[in-house]
Scaffold this motif. Structure first.
Motif, PDB file in Angstrom:
ATOM      1  N   MET A  88       0.899  -1.072   0.033  1.00 32.27           N
ATOM      2  CA  MET A  88      -0.154  -0.075   0.374  1.00 32.27           C
ATOM      3  C   MET A  88       0.791   1.223   0.392  1.00 32.27           C
ATOM      4  O   MET A  88       0.666   2.279  -0.719  1.00 32.27           O
ATOM      5  N   LYS A  89       2.105   1.535   0.690  1.00 25.42           N
ATOM      6  CA  LYS A  89       3.222   2.525   1.008  1.00 25.42           C
ATOM      7  C   LYS A  89       3.719   2.826  -1.115  1.00 25.42           C
ATOM      8  O   LYS A  89       2.970   3.785  -0.829  1.00 25.42           O
ATOM      9  N   TYR A  90       3.522   1.912  -1.339  1.00 25.61           N
ATOM     10  CA  TYR A  90       4.178   1.719  -2.357  1.00 25.61           C
ATOM     11  C   TYR A  90       3.170   2.177  -3.901  1.00 25.61           C
ATOM     12  O   TYR A  90       3.164   3.335  -4.309  1.00 25.61           O
ATOM     13  N   THR A  91       2.399   1.588  -3.348  1.00 28.35           N
ATOM     14  CA  THR A  91       0.708   2.365  -3.906  1.00 28.35           C
ATOM     15  C   THR A  91       0.409   3.504  -3.750  1.00 28.35           C
ATOM     16  O   THR A  91       0.159   4.297  -4.776  1.00 28.35           O
ATOM     17  N   MET A  92       0.596   4.303  -2.638  1.00 28.85           N
ATOM     18  CA  MET A  92       0.688   5.557  -2.770  1.00 28.85           C
ATOM     19  C   MET A  92       1.366   6.266  -3.300  1.00 28.85           C
ATOM     20  O   MET A  92       1.609   7.854  -2.994  1.00 28.85           O
ATOM     21  N   THR A  93       2.743   6.044  -2.625  1.00 32.18           N
ATOM     22  CA  THR A  93       4.145   6.613  -2.814  1.00 32.18           C
ATOM     23  C   THR A  93       4.864   6.557  -4.434  1.00 32.18           C
ATOM     24  O   THR A  93       4.746   7.774  -5.236  1.00 32.18           O
ATOM     25  N   THR A  94       5.022   5.804  -4.746  1.00 29.20           N
ATOM     26  CA  THR A  94       6.052   5.286  -5.783  1.00 29.20           C
ATOM     27  C   THR A  94       5.298   5.157  -7.098  1.00 29.20           C
ATOM     28  O   THR A  94       4.834   5.374  -8.165  1.00 29.20           O
ATOM     29  N   PHE A 144      -3.474   4.038   3.955  1.00 32.53           N
ATOM     30  CA  PHE A 144      -3.711   4.609   2.978  1.00 32.53           C
ATOM     31  C   PHE A 144      -3.863   5.909   3.090  1.00 32.53           C
ATOM     32  O   PHE A 144      -4.341   6.687   2.071  1.00 32.53           O
ATOM     33  N   ILE A 145      -4.740   6.150   4.588  1.00 35.02           N
ATOM     34  CA  ILE A 145      -5.263   7.444   4.765  1.00 35.02           C
ATOM     35  C   ILE A 145      -4.221   8.067   4.905  1.00 35.02           C
ATOM     36  O   ILE A 145      -4.275   8.890   4.892  1.00 35.02           O
ATOM     37  N   LYS A 146      -3.074   7.861   5.755  1.00 38.13           N
ATOM     38  CA  LYS A 146      -1.810   9.064   6.099  1.00 38.13           C
ATOM     39  C   LYS A 146      -1.112   9.309   4.431  1.00 38.13           C
ATOM     40  O   LYS A 146      -1.209  11.164   4.745  1.00 38.13           O
ATOM     41  N   TYR A 147      -1.135   8.091   3.104  1.00 32.34           N
ATOM     42  CA  TYR A 147      -0.108   9.383   2.250  1.00 32.34           C
ATOM     43  C   TYR A 147      -1.644  10.277   1.355  1.00 32.34           C
ATOM     44  O   TYR A 147      -1.561  10.601   0.559  1.00 32.34           O
ATOM     45  N   LEU A 148      -3.160   9.194   1.264  1.00 33.95           N
ATOM     46  CA  LEU A 148      -3.691  10.514   0.700  1.00 33.95           C
ATOM     47  C   LEU A 148      -4.636  11.709   1.879  1.00 33.95           C
ATOM     48  O   LEU A 148      -4.431  12.398   0.886  1.00 33.95           O
ATOM     49  N   LYS A 149      -3.850  12.081   2.540  1.00 30.47           N
ATOM     50  CA  LYS A 149      -3.942  13.234   3.578  1.00 30.47           C
ATOM     51  C   LYS A 149      -2.558  14.123   3.219  1.00 30.47           C
ATOM     52  O   LYS A 149      -3.232  14.681   2.641  1.00 30.47           O
ATOM     53  N   ARG A 150      -1.451  13.573   2.803  1.00 30.81           N
ATOM     54  CA  ARG A 150      -0.531  13.927   1.968  1.00 30.81           C
ATOM     55  C   ARG A 150      -0.068  14.520   0.671  1.00 30.81           C
ATOM     56  O   ARG A 150      -0.027  15.649   0.280  1.00 30.81           O
ATOM     57  N   SER A 151      -1.555  13.269  -0.022  1.00 27.09           N
ATOM     58  CA  SER A 151      -1.139  13.919  -0.989  1.00 27.09           C
ATOM     59  C   SER A 151      -2.307  15.543  -1.263  1.00 27.09           C
ATOM     60  O   SER A 151      -2.505  16.211  -2.189  1.00 27.09           O
ATOM     61  N   LYS A 152      -3.459  15.609  -0.053  1.00 29.05           N
ATOM     62  CA  LYS A 152      -3.993  16.674  -0.296  1.00 29.05           C
ATOM     63  C   LYS A 152      -2.847  18.576   0.483  1.00 29.05           C
ATOM     64  O   LYS A 152      -4.084  18.952  -0.234  1.00 29.05           O
ATOM     65  N   LYS A 153      -1.643  17.745   0.401  1.00 27.89           N
ATOM     66  CA  LYS A 153      -0.861  18.933   1.345  1.00 27.89           C
ATOM     67  C   LYS A 153      -0.806  19.943  -0.380  1.00 27.89           C
ATOM     68  O   LYS A 153      -0.257  18.960  -0.867  1.00 27.89           O
TER      69      LYS A 153
END
Length: 153
Positions: A88-94, A144-153
Motif C-alpha cells: 500500500m505504501k508503494y501504491t500511494m507513493t512510488t 492509505f489514509i496517511k498518504y491520502l492526507k499527504r497528497s491533498k497538501k
C-alpha cells in the motif's frame, strides 16, 4: 465522465499480451482512455507490467480502475498483512509516478465473504480489503489514509 476504451489486467502472461495486441488492431487509432487493473504490479511493489502496457498502448490517458495490495489470493498469496501494508505504501507513493499518463487511481476494497482472516481459503479466494470482516482497520488502511492526507497538501 470518462468512457474507457477497455479495462485491462496487465499480468505479464502471454495471453494478456496477445489479447491486447488483437484488441488494439480491432479498435483503430483512437483517441482512447484506458482502464488498467494493476494488482499484479503493486502487490509485488513493481511497475513492470504497467510499463509494458503503457508501451504497447503508446498514448491515451490511463485510469487505474482496480488497485489495492493483495492480502490473500488463493495459492499465490497467503495471508500477510505486513506485505499488504508495504505494498500500500508503494501504491500511494512510488507507483503513481510510473507515468504522467496515469490520471487517477481507484483503490478497490474487496474482501471475500468467506474466511480470509484465519485458515486457508483455498483454492481461489481473493482479498484486497483494507478493513477486516468485523470492520476493524488493517495496517494498509492506516497507510492509505496517511498518504491520502499527504497528497491533498
Amino acid at each position: 465522465c470518462s468512457v474507457l476504451t477497455g479495462d485491462f489486467r496487465a499480468n505479464g502472461s502471454a495471453f494478456d499480451r496477445k489479447w491486447l495486441k488483437t484488441f488494439l488492431k480491432e479498435i483503430g487509432k483512437g483517441p482512447h482512455a484506458w482502464g488498467l487493473i494493476s494488482y499484479p504490479d503493486v502487490s509485488k511493489r513493481q511497475n513492470k507490467f504497467t510499463k509494458q502496457f503503457l508501451k504497447d498502448t503508446k498514448r491515451g490517458n490511463v485510469y487505474i480502475t482496480e488497485v489495492g495490495p493483495i492480502n490473500v489470493f488463493g495459492r499465490f498469496y497467503s495471508r500477510n498483512l505486513g506485505r499488504q501494508d508495504r505494498a500500500m505504501k508503494y501504491t500511494m507513493t512510488t507507483y503513481p509516478r510510473t507515468s504522467s499518463r496515469i490520471k487517477a487511481m481507484y483503490i478497490y476494497h474487496w474482501r471475500e465473504a468467506g474466511n480470509t482472516e484465519g485458515a486457508s481459503c483455498q483454492p481461489r479466494c481473493f482479498d484486497s480489503g483494507l478493513l477486516n470482516k468485523n470492520g476493524t482497520e488493517r495496517p494498509a488502511y492506516k497507510t492509505f489514509i496517511k498518504y491520502l492526507k499527504r497528497s491533498k497538501k
